[in-house]
Design a protein around this motif. Structure first.
Motif, mmCIF file in Angstrom:
data_model
loop_
_atom_site.group_PDB
_atom_site.id
_atom_site.type_symbol
_atom_site.label_atom_id
_atom_site.label_comp_id
_atom_site.label_asym_id
_atom_site.label_seq_id
_atom_site.Cartn_x
_atom_site.Cartn_y
_atom_site.Cartn_z
ATOM 1 N N PRO A 9 0.815 -1.213 0.000
ATOM 2 C CA PRO A 9 0.000 0.000 0.000
ATOM 3 C C PRO A 9 0.850 1.266 0.000
ATOM 4 O O PRO A 9 1.789 1.403 0.782
ATOM 5 N N LYS A 10 0.527 2.164 -0.911
ATOM 6 C CA LYS A 10 1.216 3.445 -0.951
ATOM 7 C C LYS A 10 0.429 4.455 -0.114
ATOM 8 O O LYS A 10 -0.791 4.559 -0.248
ATOM 9 N N PRO A 11 1.123 5.205 0.738
ATOM 10 C CA PRO A 11 0.402 6.122 1.613
ATOM 11 C C PRO A 11 -0.153 7.323 0.863
ATOM 12 O O PRO A 11 0.403 7.751 -0.151
ATOM 13 N N LYS A 12 -1.267 7.816 1.339
ATOM 14 C CA LYS A 12 -1.764 9.105 0.850
ATOM 15 C C LYS A 12 -1.018 10.186 1.626
ATOM 16 O O LYS A 12 -1.118 10.265 2.848
ATOM 17 N N MET A 13 -0.256 10.979 0.929
ATOM 18 C CA MET A 13 0.512 12.041 1.562
ATOM 19 C C MET A 13 -0.366 13.272 1.713
ATOM 20 O O MET A 13 -1.032 13.707 0.779
ATOM 21 N N ILE A 14 -0.382 13.803 2.911
ATOM 22 C CA ILE A 14 -1.152 15.006 3.189
ATOM 23 C C ILE A 14 -0.179 16.099 3.603
ATOM 24 O O ILE A 14 0.598 15.930 4.557
ATOM 25 N N ALA A 15 -0.198 17.198 2.894
ATOM 26 C CA ALA A 15 0.730 18.290 3.175
ATOM 27 C C ALA A 15 0.207 19.135 4.333
ATOM 28 O O ALA A 15 -0.908 19.659 4.277
ATOM 29 N N GLY A 16 1.012 19.232 5.387
ATOM 30 C CA GLY A 16 0.701 20.138 6.477
ATOM 31 C C GLY A 16 1.473 21.429 6.302
ATOM 32 O O GLY A 16 2.197 21.627 5.330
ATOM 33 N N ALA A 17 1.336 22.319 7.248
ATOM 34 C CA ALA A 17 2.066 23.587 7.178
ATOM 35 C C ALA A 17 3.558 23.387 7.414
ATOM 36 O O ALA A 17 4.391 24.119 6.880
ATOM 37 N N LYS A 18 3.910 22.367 8.199
ATOM 38 C CA LYS A 18 5.313 22.153 8.551
ATOM 39 C C LYS A 18 5.888 20.867 7.968
ATOM 40 O O LYS A 18 7.082 20.778 7.712
ATOM 41 N N GLN A 253 -15.198 11.005 3.263
ATOM 42 C CA GLN A 253 -15.251 12.376 3.778
ATOM 43 C C GLN A 253 -14.775 12.437 5.233
ATOM 44 O O GLN A 253 -14.031 13.354 5.618
ATOM 45 N N ALA A 254 -15.213 11.462 6.031
ATOM 46 C CA ALA A 254 -14.851 11.457 7.449
ATOM 47 C C ALA A 254 -13.348 11.262 7.634
ATOM 48 O O ALA A 254 -12.717 11.924 8.474
ATOM 49 N N ILE A 255 -12.757 10.354 6.864
ATOM 50 C CA ILE A 255 -11.313 10.109 6.965
ATOM 51 C C ILE A 255 -10.538 11.361 6.582
ATOM 52 O O ILE A 255 -9.573 11.752 7.256
ATOM 53 N N ASP A 256 -10.940 11.989 5.495
ATOM 54 C CA ASP A 256 -10.243 13.186 5.024
ATOM 55 C C ASP A 256 -10.297 14.299 6.078
ATOM 56 O O ASP A 256 -9.272 14.932 6.381
ATOM 57 N N TYR A 257 -11.481 14.504 6.641
ATOM 58 C CA TYR A 257 -11.611 15.552 7.665
ATOM 59 C C TYR A 257 -10.794 15.206 8.911
ATOM 60 O O TYR A 257 -10.072 16.054 9.451
ATOM 61 N N GLU A 258 -10.903 13.958 9.354
ATOM 62 C CA GLU A 258 -10.235 13.564 10.598
ATOM 63 C C GLU A 258 -8.719 13.655 10.471
ATOM 64 O O GLU A 258 -8.028 14.082 11.405
ATOM 65 N N ALA A 259 -8.190 13.270 9.317
ATOM 66 C CA ALA A 259 -6.738 13.360 9.103
ATOM 67 C C ALA A 259 -6.280 14.812 9.190
ATOM 68 O O ALA A 259 -5.274 15.126 9.857
ATOM 69 N N LYS A 260 -6.981 15.707 8.543
ATOM 70 C CA LYS A 260 -6.608 17.123 8.568
ATOM 71 C C LYS A 260 -6.751 17.709 9.977
ATOM 72 O O LYS A 260 -5.953 18.558 10.393
ATOM 73 N N ARG A 261 -7.771 17.251 10.703
ATOM 74 C CA ARG A 261 -7.952 17.729 12.085
ATOM 75 C C ARG A 261 -6.771 17.331 12.945
ATOM 76 O O ARG A 261 -6.227 18.149 13.710
ATOM 77 N N GLN A 262 -6.353 16.065 12.825
ATOM 78 C CA GLN A 262 -5.229 15.598 13.635
ATOM 79 C C GLN A 262 -3.929 16.309 13.265
ATOM 80 O O GLN A 262 -3.130 16.678 14.133
ATOM 81 N N ILE A 263 -3.705 16.525 11.981
ATOM 82 C CA ILE A 263 -2.480 17.207 11.542
ATOM 83 C C ILE A 263 -2.424 18.627 12.095
ATOM 84 O O ILE A 263 -1.371 19.093 12.564
ATOM 85 N N ARG A 287 -16.968 14.692 15.381
ATOM 86 C CA ARG A 287 -17.029 15.317 16.706
ATOM 87 C C ARG A 287 -16.839 14.247 17.773
ATOM 88 O O ARG A 287 -17.143 13.073 17.553
ATOM 89 N N SER A 288 -16.347 14.670 18.908
ATOM 90 C CA SER A 288 -16.022 13.736 19.979
ATOM 91 C C SER A 288 -17.283 13.099 20.551
ATOM 92 O O SER A 288 -18.297 13.765 20.762
#
Length: 503
Positions: A9-18, A253-263, A287-288
């Motif tokens: 499996p190749k990872p989906k790379m998500i660009a953060g600010a840092k 949609q949930a995975i995409d949002y949750e990943a960005k929230r954690q980053i 939401r929690s």
């Protein structure tokens, strides 16, 4: 075998600010066992019954009521394990998972923590680009479902429906091998397809018969490789679990949002709380819900009312011998036997009903032509009118009859489409309709030659243009087809026009 390249499996790379971040996903899919009775009682599993109509005394935790294992549910779970190429454990045991909730009348859920019925397996997930991923299955355990709390009937009260209480579930737990939202949805699609082929779960997500808990975490590049080498989950980051997902689109949609929230939290210097979250599709966010419990929080212990479950290898082998042809094998056979493209074979094997319909149409006929008619003409029409295949007004025998008439040369492709419309809207036997309505194409070369001569004689200027530019010969073909009401054999018309024009 399918001509696929199986890749790590190749990872989906998500660009953060840092930093760039990698996404890691594991899934727990809860599949309701296709059984008319519950796991430990004879109560019905019928969906849509009146609230609390399908509740036995043991489901309602009446004093003195003891559970009795439904052997058919165990058989269905074993069948599922075999279909996923998993290890079947000849000895397993049930445990009590203790927690309090209004729709859990016993105060505990009977599940399998320490000794599950099914061990390690795998699912091959095709990604649509000629590659596939192997998602490892860690285990499948059998457990009972809880009831349902209803909060929208009265703003001041909550109601409890115990109809689902005690319904048999298979919890299919994957390893954290899924690396992106699209892979997660593709994994659930493939798992659902296999379960439907096996007949062990109907896969109806709308009714809650298949739902997924999605564990999401993010880590820096290179950490996943360290996890693979050490099996130390700490390299993968702290995970959050998104509960009860019942839509492929919402899962992504949930995975995409949750990943960005954690980053965002991590890059701001914070830490991720291990917790259970819910996805709100209206707001497009998670939401929690509560802090994520560990096994010890549930005070698991062996269920004293149920002896360890011991099954015989011979029984497992008997089940193995009754397994149907599964999606990957069927797709490979369609490609080999019927000469279908990978895409067409995928469409036709996506569901058992589609595959069975196609095979009836293609029996003794041209497979590629049958696939084209089933996918483009029939499926296209059904989709346009929002009909299911089960409601198709055209039977496989009728569609096969249309294809047989084309192959025999009795009708052209254009006439076939007119005939399909008649059969779709009015019904009837295709061969009889062609005969009764005079739809059979003209194959008499003498009659066709006469029609060609008439068109050529009436259009001398066009003849000269066609001799200078042979591509214009198609105009004459069109005129002849028009003059014969579309009944002339197109191949014969083309040959005669070319001969007459000296092309």
């Amino acid at each position: 075998m399918l001509d696929l390249t199986y890749e790590t499996p190749k990872p989906k790379m998500i660009a953060g600010a840092k930093h760039d971040w990698e996404l890691v996903i594991g899934m727990e899919v809860h599949a309701q066992v296709s059984s008319q009775a519950k796991l430990f009682s004879g109560a019905s599993t019928q969906f849509g019954a009146e609230p609390n109509a399908n509740v036995a005394f043991v489901d309602a935790a009446m004093p003195g009521m003891l559970p009795v294992i439904n052997e058919y549910c165990i058989e269905q779970a074993v069948r599922t394990g075999l279909g996923l190429k998993a290890q079947i454990n000849l000895k397993s045991a049930f445990d009590r998972k203790n927690y309090f909730y209004p729709d859990l009348p016993q105060g505990y859920q009977i599940s399998q923590l320490y000794e599950p019925l099914v061990g390690e397996g795998e699912v091959l997930v095709e990604m649509g680009d000629g590659t596939a991923r192997k998602v490892r299955i860690e285990r499948i355990h059998v457990e009972q479902d809880a009831g349902k709390s209803i909060h929208d009937m009265d703003p001041n009260m909550s109601f409890v429906d115990l109809n689902r209480t005690g319904v048999a579930l298979m919890e299919i737990v994957s390893r954290p091998d899924i690396r992106g939202p699209e892979e997660a949805a593709a994994y659930v699609v493939k798992l659902r397809q296999i379960l439907q082929y096996l007949g062990t779960c109907d896969g109806n997500m709308q009714n809650g018969n298949l739902r997924a808990d999605v564990n999401v975490s993010v880590c820096l590049p290179g950490q996943y490789e360290k996890y693979q080498a050490t099996q130390d989950f700490s390299h993968l980051g702290t995970r959050c679990e998104i509960k009860n997902m019942n839509s492929m689109r919402f899962i992504q949609q949930a995975i995409d949002y949750e990943a960005k929230r954690q980053i965002a939290i991590l890059e701001a210097g914070g830490s991720i709380d291990q917790e259970t979250r819910l996805y709100d599709p209206d707001k497009g966010e998670t939401r929690s819900m509560r802090s994520k419990e560990e096994a010890h929080d549930y005070r698991y212990f062996p269920d004293p009312d149920l002896l360890p479950l011991e099954i015989e290898q011979g029984w497992v082998d008997d089940i193995r011998n009754t397994l149907p042809e599964l999606p990957d094998e069927k797709k490979a056979r369609f490609i080999a036997d019927y000469g279908l493209s990978d895409y067409d074979a995928s469409v036709l094997t996506s569901e058992t009903a589609s595959a069975n319909y196609f095979e009836k149409v293609a029996e003794g006929r041209d497979g590629k032509m049958a696939a084209n008619w089933v996918i483009n003409e029939l499926f296209g029409r059904l989709k346009k009118e929002d009909h299911a295949l089960a409601d198709s007004p055209v039977s496989p025998e009728q569609l096969g009859g249309i294809i047989a008439l084309i192959q025999k040369g009795d009708i052209s492709g254009k006439i076939a489409k007119d005939l399909f419309e008649i059969v779709y809207t009015e019904g009837g036997d295709p061969a009889q309709i062609v005969e009764a309505r005079g739809m059979k194409q003209v194959t008499d070369t003498g009659a066709i030659e006469t029609a060609v001569d008439e068109v050529i004689a009436a259009n001398p200027a066009q003849v000269e243009k066609a001799k200078a530019n042979p591509k214009l010969a198609g105009w004459f073909v069109g005129q002849v087809m028009k003059a014969t009401g579309g009944k002339a054999n197109p191949k014969a018309v083309n040959e005669i026009v070319s001969a007459k024009l000296g092309l």
